[in-house]
Design a protein around this motif. Sequence first.
Motif, short mmCIF file in Angstrom:
data_model
loop_
_atom_site.label_atom_id
_atom_site.label_comp_id
_atom_site.label_asym_id
_atom_site.label_seq_id
_atom_site.Cartn_x
_atom_site.Cartn_y
_atom_site.Cartn_z
N ALA A 165 22.72 16.34 64.18
CA ALA A 165 22.85 15.15 65.02
C ALA A 165 24.24 14.54 64.84
O ALA A 165 24.76 14.48 63.73
CB ALA A 165 21.78 14.12 64.66
N GLY A 166 24.82 14.15 65.96
CA GLY A 166 26.18 13.63 65.95
C GLY A 166 27.24 14.68 66.18
O GLY A 166 28.42 14.34 66.37
N SER A 168 28.31 13.85 70.49
CA SER A 168 27.30 12.91 69.98
C SER A 168 25.89 13.41 70.26
O SER A 168 25.03 12.67 70.74
CB SER A 168 27.52 11.52 70.60
OG SER A 168 28.81 11.04 70.32
N ASN A 179 22.08 14.50 69.93
CA ASN A 179 20.93 13.98 69.19
C ASN A 179 19.75 14.92 69.39
O ASN A 179 19.77 15.79 70.27
CB ASN A 179 20.61 12.55 69.63
CG ASN A 179 20.32 12.44 71.12
OD1 ASN A 179 19.36 13.05 71.60
ND2 ASN A 179 21.11 11.67 71.84
N GLU A 234 17.02 14.73 70.81
CA GLU A 234 16.45 14.74 72.15
C GLU A 234 17.21 15.66 73.11
O GLU A 234 16.73 15.96 74.20
CB GLU A 234 16.42 13.32 72.73
CG GLU A 234 15.43 12.37 72.06
CD GLU A 234 15.84 11.98 70.65
OE1 GLU A 234 14.95 11.86 69.78
OE2 GLU A 234 17.05 11.81 70.40
N SER A 274 17.95 16.67 62.99
CA SER A 274 18.13 15.25 62.60
C SER A 274 18.59 15.12 61.17
O SER A 274 18.61 16.08 60.41
CB SER A 274 16.84 14.49 62.82
OG SER A 274 15.81 15.08 62.07
#
Length: 114
Positions: free
Chosen positions: A14-15, A84, A86, A88, A114
């Motif tokens: 994530a990120g 960015s 994530n 989702e 995550s």
Amino acid sequence: QVQLVESGGGLVQAGGTLRLSCSAAGSIFVDAIMSWYRQAPGKQREFVATITATGNTNYVDSVQGRFTISRDNAKKMVYLQMNSLNPEDTAVYYCFMFRGSSYWGQGTQVTVSS
């Protein structure tokens, strides 16, 4: 014969960032509308981003400001820069071409942990 081939998927935290590529070999590319769609497990395929022959772009709200679609007509390539990321965003991402008829790539898996 139009053949769309995606690449660039993978596993990212994530990120993180990924850049997807789609090759449109065998096509008359310059006036085609190119798009990216994605399908998450158990969900319907959804629109992500599109770019017209003149370079106009449109994005689904959930990726606006994070993803950028671009194209290189000389190379018959379309790209999706994804920043960015994530969890989702985890899905199979598909390249789509519309030029009178519709064409799909085979998809590339993007997994965001995550």
